[in-house]
Design a protein around this motif. Structure first.
Motif, PDB file in Angstrom:
ATOM      1  N   THR A   1       0.851  -1.182   0.000  1.00 21.19           N
ATOM      2  CA  THR A   1       0.000   0.000   0.000  1.00 21.19           C
ATOM      3  C   THR A   1       0.891   1.238   0.000  1.00 21.19           C
ATOM      4  O   THR A   1       1.889   1.292   0.711  1.00 21.19           O
TER       5      THR A   1
ATOM      6  N   ARG B   1       1.282   5.043   0.987  1.00 17.50           N
ATOM      7  CA  ARG B   1       0.689   6.015   1.896  1.00 17.50           C
ATOM      8  C   ARG B   1       1.346   7.390   1.757  1.00 17.50           C
ATOM      9  O   ARG B   1       2.546   7.497   1.503  1.00 17.50           O
TER      10      ARG B   1
ATOM     11  N   SER C   1      -4.019   6.202   2.276  1.00 14.76           N
ATOM     12  CA  SER C   1      -3.573   5.433   1.118  1.00 14.76           C
ATOM     13  C   SER C   1      -3.844   6.167  -0.187  1.00 14.76           C
ATOM     14  O   SER C   1      -4.919   6.748  -0.378  1.00 14.76           O
TER      15      SER C   1
ATOM     16  N   ASP D   1      -3.575   0.927  -3.312  1.00 19.19           N
ATOM     17  CA  ASP D   1      -3.524  -0.252  -2.451  1.00 19.19           C
ATOM     18  C   ASP D   1      -2.496  -1.254  -2.983  1.00 19.19           C
ATOM     19  O   ASP D   1      -1.880  -1.056  -4.035  1.00 19.19           O
ATOM     20  N   ARG D   2      -2.326  -2.324  -2.270  1.00 18.02           N
ATOM     21  CA  ARG D   2      -1.268  -3.286  -2.603  1.00 18.02           C
ATOM     22  C   ARG D   2      -1.525  -4.011  -3.926  1.00 18.02           C
ATOM     23  O   ARG D   2      -0.610  -4.589  -4.511  1.00 18.02           O
TER      24      ARG D   2
ATOM     25  N   THR E   1      -6.819   5.091  -5.110  1.00 19.30           N
ATOM     26  CA  THR E   1      -7.876   5.400  -4.144  1.00 19.30           C
ATOM     27  C   THR E   1      -8.638   6.658  -4.533  1.00 19.30           C
ATOM     28  O   THR E   1      -8.166   7.487  -5.316  1.00 19.30           O
TER      29      THR E   1
END
Length: 291
Positions: free
Chosen positions: A141, A143, A173, A176-177, A182
Motif C-alpha cells: 500500500t 501512503r 492510502s 492499495d497493494r 484510491t
C-alpha cells in the motif's frame, strides 16, 4: 470558474444524485461556471460498465447537460474524463511525490491496523507503523505522509471548518497493494488536471476535505473552494444508496415518472422547497441564485 459532476460506477443514479445535480448546475448557473462530467471508476471491484450509459442518459433526460467531459453520446468512448483511462497520469503524479519523499510503502493489513485502533476512534486511523521501514512501493500500500498541522478552511455552505487529518485518518492510502488507486488521490489529481476551482458535493464527503487540501498543497496546486450540501436520507436516517434500486432514476422512469416530478421530489426531500408541488427546473436554479 469550473465545477464538476463525478458519479461513481457502483449503481444507478437516485434522488440524492438529482439533488446534487440541482446544487451543481444551480450554483454553476448563478456563478457563470462550467460543469465538467467525469466518471469515478477507480473502485474496480464495484464498478459496473452497464451503469455508465444509464447515468448519462438519465442526466440528459432530466435536463442536466455538462459543458465538458462525458455525455450520453460520448460515454462509450475512451476519455481522459474516466479514471480507468488515466492510470499513467496517476503514476506520474505519484512519482513526483515519491521523489520528494512524501510517500512510503506499507505492508500492514486492515486487521493489523484495527488491532491498534483506539476505542471510540471512529474512522480507521493509520498509526504510521511502516513510515520509516523504507519498504518498496510496488506490492505494498502506498501512503501519503500527511503534515501534523490541522487545516482550516471556509466552506461556502457550512462556514469555518477545522480538521486534523493526522488524528482523523493518519497517513492515508493513495494506492492499495493490488495497484488500485484510491478515491482521495484520484479525486485530487483529476481536479487539478481539469482545472476545478469549485467543488460542490454532499456533506458525507466533508471529512475528506482537509486531507485533500494537504494533497493539493503537496503538489503545489491551487486549492479549490468547497461547498458541502445536505443529503437526502431514508427513513432510518441513512443516505440513499445507489444499490437501492427502488430509489433509482431508471426505476422511476420505468414507472412513468417525468423529469419535473423527479426534480420536485428531490427538491422536497432535500429541503429546497416548502410546498409539495414540484417546481420547474428554472425555479430550482433560481432558489440557489443567492450563493
Amino acid at each position: 470558474m469550473t465545477t464538476r459532476f463525478a458519479p461513481s460506477l457502483t449503481g444507478y443514479l437516485h434522488l440524492g444524485h438529482v439533488l446534487h445535480m440541482l446544487y451543481v448546475w444551480g450554483i454553476a448557473k448563478a456563478k457563470g461556471a462550467k460543469v465538467i462530467a467525469r466518471i469515478e471508476d477507480h473502485d474496480r471491484g464495484r464498478a459496473r460498465p452497464e451503469y455508465e450509459q444509464a447515468i448519462f442518459e438519465n442526466m440528459e433526460w432530466l435536463g442536466f447537460p455538462p459543458d465538458l467531459g462525458i455525455n450520453a453520446s460520448t460515454a462509450a468512448h475512451p476519455s481522459n474524463f474516466r479514471q480507468s483511462d488515466c492510470g499513467n497520469h496517476y503514476a506520474e503524479v505519484l512519482e513526483t511525490l515519491e521523489k520528494r519523499g512524501l510517500v512510503y510503502g506499507c505492508e500492514c493489513s486492515r486487521r493489523q491496523i484495527l488491532e491498534k485502533q483506539s476505542d471510540g476512534q471512529g474512522e480507521l486511523c493509520y498509526p504510521g507503523t511502516c513510515a520509516e521501514k523504507n519498504l518498496p512501493l510496488e506490492g505494498n500500500t502506498v501512503r501519503f505522509r500527511i503534515p501534523s498541522e490541522s487545516v482550516a478552511f471556509c466552506d461556502l455552505a457550512l462556514g469555518d471548518c477545522h480538521q486534523a487529518p493526522v488524528g482523523q485518518c493518519g497517513d492515508f492510502s493513495l494506492r492499495d497493494r493490488t495497484g488500485q488507486w484510491t478515491y482521495q488521490f484520484c479525486c485530487v489529481c483529476d481536479d487539478i488536471r481539469h482545472g476545478i476551482d469549485l467543488v460542490i458535493r454532499g456533506e458525507d464527503i466533508l471529512s475528506s476535505t482537509a486531507r485533500q487540501i494537504q494533497l493539493f498543497q503537496a503538489l503545489g496546486a491551487p486549492v479549490p473552494a468547497y461547498f458541502h450540501h445536505p443529503l437526502i436520507c431514508d427513513e432510518s436516517g441513512e443516505k440513499l444508496s445507489k444499490r437501492q434500486r427502488s430509489e433509482s432514476i431508471t426505476q422511476l422512469r420505468e414507472t412513468g415518472a417525468i423529469p419535473k416530478e423527479i426534480i420536485g421530489r428531490a427538491m422536497f426531500s432535500g429541503g429546497l422547497q416548502s410546498c409539495e408541488a414540484p417546481l420547474e427546473l428554472t425555479d430550482a436554479l433560481a432558489l440557489m441564485g443567492n450563493i
